[in-house]
Design an enzyme around this catalytic site. Structure first.
Site, mmCIF file in Angstrom:
data_model
loop_
_atom_site.group_PDB
_atom_site.id
_atom_site.type_symbol
_atom_site.label_atom_id
_atom_site.label_comp_id
_atom_site.label_asym_id
_atom_site.label_seq_id
_atom_site.Cartn_x
_atom_site.Cartn_y
_atom_site.Cartn_z
ATOM 1 N N ARG A 39 -24.295 13.962 19.249
ATOM 2 C CA ARG A 39 -24.119 12.621 18.670
ATOM 3 C C ARG A 39 -22.903 11.897 19.218
ATOM 4 O O ARG A 39 -21.969 12.518 19.726
ATOM 5 C CB ARG A 39 -23.910 12.740 17.155
ATOM 6 C CG ARG A 39 -25.178 12.972 16.420
ATOM 7 C CD ARG A 39 -24.929 13.053 14.935
ATOM 8 N NE ARG A 39 -26.195 13.322 14.271
ATOM 9 C CZ ARG A 39 -26.322 13.720 13.020
ATOM 10 N NH1 ARG A 39 -25.246 13.915 12.293
ATOM 11 N NH2 ARG A 39 -27.501 13.927 12.501
ATOM 12 N N MET B 205 -7.494 3.286 9.523
ATOM 13 C CA MET B 205 -6.885 2.051 9.037
ATOM 14 C C MET B 205 -6.120 1.413 10.193
ATOM 15 O O MET B 205 -5.949 2.021 11.257
ATOM 16 C CB MET B 205 -6.008 2.302 7.827
ATOM 17 C CG MET B 205 -6.822 2.402 6.541
ATOM 18 S SD MET B 205 -5.791 2.353 5.074
ATOM 19 C CE MET B 205 -7.026 2.146 3.795
ATOM 20 N N GLY B 206 -5.637 0.211 9.981
ATOM 21 C CA GLY B 206 -4.968 -0.541 11.042
ATOM 22 C C GLY B 206 -5.543 -1.936 11.025
ATOM 23 O O GLY B 206 -6.479 -2.248 11.740
ATOM 24 N N ARG B 207 -5.000 -2.725 10.126
ATOM 25 C CA ARG B 207 -5.520 -4.077 9.871
ATOM 26 C C ARG B 207 -5.277 -5.011 11.057
ATOM 27 O O ARG B 207 -6.200 -5.618 11.578
ATOM 28 C CB ARG B 207 -4.818 -4.606 8.615
ATOM 29 C CG ARG B 207 -5.174 -5.983 8.178
ATOM 30 C CD ARG B 207 -4.637 -6.228 6.782
ATOM 31 N NE ARG B 207 -5.452 -5.536 5.816
ATOM 32 C CZ ARG B 207 -6.448 -6.100 5.128
ATOM 33 N NH1 ARG B 207 -6.718 -7.369 5.276
ATOM 34 N NH2 ARG B 207 -7.147 -5.400 4.274
ATOM 35 N N ASP C 204 0.355 1.726 8.726
ATOM 36 C CA ASP C 204 -0.089 0.955 9.893
ATOM 37 C C ASP C 204 0.962 0.907 11.006
ATOM 38 O O ASP C 204 0.649 0.590 12.144
ATOM 39 C CB ASP C 204 -0.442 -0.480 9.485
ATOM 40 C CG ASP C 204 -1.740 -0.554 8.699
ATOM 41 O OD1 ASP C 204 -2.352 0.508 8.479
ATOM 42 O OD2 ASP C 204 -2.146 -1.661 8.315
ATOM 43 N N GLY D 243 0.832 -1.209 0.000
ATOM 44 C CA GLY D 243 0.000 0.000 0.000
ATOM 45 C C GLY D 243 0.861 1.251 0.000
ATOM 46 O O GLY D 243 1.893 1.299 0.669
ATOM 47 N N THR E 200 4.876 1.910 5.936
ATOM 48 C CA THR E 200 3.485 1.493 6.072
ATOM 49 C C THR E 200 2.779 2.433 7.031
ATOM 50 O O THR E 200 3.311 2.720 8.121
ATOM 51 C CB THR E 200 3.336 0.046 6.589
ATOM 52 O OG1 THR E 200 1.995 -0.144 7.052
ATOM 53 C CG2 THR E 200 4.273 -0.304 7.730
ATOM 54 N N ARG F 199 -23.011 8.209 14.400
ATOM 55 C CA ARG F 199 -22.604 8.245 12.987
ATOM 56 C C ARG F 199 -21.142 7.811 12.878
ATOM 57 O O ARG F 199 -20.370 8.018 13.806
ATOM 58 C CB ARG F 199 -22.701 9.660 12.411
ATOM 59 C CG ARG F 199 -24.087 10.249 12.375
ATOM 60 C CD ARG F 199 -24.941 9.635 11.259
ATOM 61 N NE ARG F 199 -26.197 10.346 11.100
ATOM 62 C CZ ARG F 199 -27.286 10.140 11.852
ATOM 63 N NH1 ARG F 199 -27.251 9.262 12.828
ATOM 64 N NH2 ARG F 199 -28.388 10.837 11.641
HETATM 65 O O1 F6P Z 1 -1.108 -0.440 3.966
HETATM 66 C C1 F6P Z 1 -1.851 -1.051 4.969
HETATM 67 C C2 F6P Z 1 -3.285 -0.721 4.798
HETATM 68 O O2 F6P Z 1 -3.353 0.660 4.847
HETATM 69 C C3 F6P Z 1 -4.228 -1.380 5.807
HETATM 70 O O3 F6P Z 1 -4.462 -0.649 6.946
HETATM 71 C C4 F6P Z 1 -5.473 -1.571 4.987
HETATM 72 O O4 F6P Z 1 -6.274 -2.598 5.518
HETATM 73 C C5 F6P Z 1 -4.902 -1.914 3.675
HETATM 74 O O5 F6P Z 1 -3.745 -1.130 3.546
HETATM 75 C C6 F6P Z 1 -5.818 -1.693 2.496
HETATM 76 O O6 F6P Z 1 -5.085 -1.898 1.361
HETATM 77 P P1 F6P Z 1 -5.578 -2.071 -0.113
HETATM 78 O O7 F6P Z 1 -7.064 -1.934 -0.129
HETATM 79 O O8 F6P Z 1 -4.881 -0.983 -0.864
HETATM 80 O O9 F6P Z 1 -5.100 -3.410 -0.529
#
Ligand code: F6P
Length: 342
Positions: A162, A169-171, A127, A11, A125, A267
């Site tokens: 609200r 992000m942060g998988r 993340d 990414g 990254t 929301r």
């Molecule tokens: O680069 C890591 C990240 O930003 C994650 O947090 C996210 O889940 C992922 O990329 C999404 O990547 P893509 O949709 O580009 O494959």
């Protein structure tokens, strides 16, 4: 070495162009040809490789994205891949390679180095989940985007009484959510590393609203966070072409649960790729420059199989063997700060 290569993979992250520029400019200064590999590993295999020019890297230090373009690839995950890549590198006359990337890319770098090709990694990254380095290129900008979102959304949360949820992000790791949660004073910070229950969250919100008489709350949740009972399951959706779960949506699920259980208006704003495409802030540009300059030195000195890393204020070379396949998770101490001061 007469010719080295640079590739960006995984990414995109703010500051990646600053990495490419640094490596190219070191080459110009020292008479070493720096070849850019375009379109990542597919581009290497199809020969989309050429010498970078001064023109290519002029005026890009502040630009998001990557002039080399990037992709997620499964190359270097299967037997025989390393030989394919090495053959393509040899065909392009490349004697050493700098790989600017995140977890998947550094694992690939390790495979290539083990197969005998000189490789140095640069951590990139948003993340920030690469082990071996305190910070990776792109993280600080992404955290800044998330902090700004919290700051801005507070106004609407307050105006409309609200619960405003921001999904960052942060998988597999919640670094962005914790950093922004502390900086933006979030009332709740929810990350993959720390278990939570919907009952627990709702009770905390109820106390804030009913007992402490606040009319709004700000919550940040990392896209990979999941409650203990798996009612919010971020991996429930579809998969992408590489069979990776497509994340994004857990914040909306949380908003619906809060409305259903508490009757508060809730929301969600999903930040998504706005965290990746943002103009790199100064600290990321400088980090990118320092790490890439060091990576170039390491390659020139004949080192291989290491990643340029930040340890405190110093730079060090960390063996890829210690990095590949691992995830740097948010520490308890750091999360504690978010719990108290978020
Ligand atoms: O680069 C890591 C990240 O930003 C994650 O947090 C996210 O889940 C992922 O990329 C999404 O990547 P893509 O949709 O580009 O494959």
């Amino acid at each position: 070495m007469k010719r080295i290569g640079v590739i960006t993979s995984g990414g995109d992250a703010p500051g990646t162009n600053a990495c490419v520029r640094t490596i190219a400019r070191r080459g110009f200064a020292e008479g070493i040809e720096v070849h850019g590999i375009f379109d990542s590993w597919d581009g290497l295999l199809s020969g989309n490789v050429r010498a970078l020019t001064r023109q290519d890297v002029a005026g890009i230090v502040q630009r998001a994205g990557t002039i080399l373009r990037s992709a997620r690839s499964t190359l270097l995950t299967k037997p025989g891949d390393a030989q394919l890549a090495i053959a393509a590198l040899a065909k392009a006359g490349i004697e050493g390679l700098i790989i600017v990337g995140g977890n998947g890319s550094q694992s690939g770098a390790h495979v290539l180095a083990q197969a005998g090709f000189p490789v140095i990694g640069v951590p990139k990254t948003i993340d920030n989940d690469l082990v071996g380095t305190d910070f990776s290129v792109g993280f600080f900008t992404a955290a800044e985007v998330a902090t700004n979102a919290l700051d801005n959304l507070r106004a609407t949360a307050e105006a409309h009484s609200r619960v405003m949820i921001v999904e960052s992000m942060g998988r597999d790791a919640g670094w962005i959510a914790v950093e922004a949660g502390i900086a933006g004073g979030a009332d709740l910070v929810l990350i993959p590393e720390h278990e939570f229950t919907l009952d627990g969250i709702c009770e905390r919100l109820r106390v804030r609203h009913d007992v402490h008489k606040r009319n709004y709350s700000i919550v940040i949740i990392a896209e990979g966070a999941m409650d203990t009972h798996k009612k919010l399951d971020p991996r429930r959706g579809t998969k992408d072409v590489n069979a990776r779960p497509r994340l994004g949506g857990v914040g909306t699920m949380l908003a619906l649960e809060i409305e259903r259980r508490l009757g508060y208006n809730a929301r969600c704003t999903t930040l998504g790729y706005l965290q990746r495409c943002a103009t790199p802030i100064a600290v990321d540009r400088v980090l990118a420059t320092r790490l890439s300059d060091f990576a170039y030195d390491l390659l020139k000195e004949g080192k291989s199989g290491v990643m340029a890393a930040l340890a405190g204020r110093e730079l060090e070379a960390v063996p890829l063997a210690q990095i590949a396949g691992k995830t740097k998770r948010v520490t308890d101490d750091y999360f504690r700060l978010a719990e108290i001061f978020g």
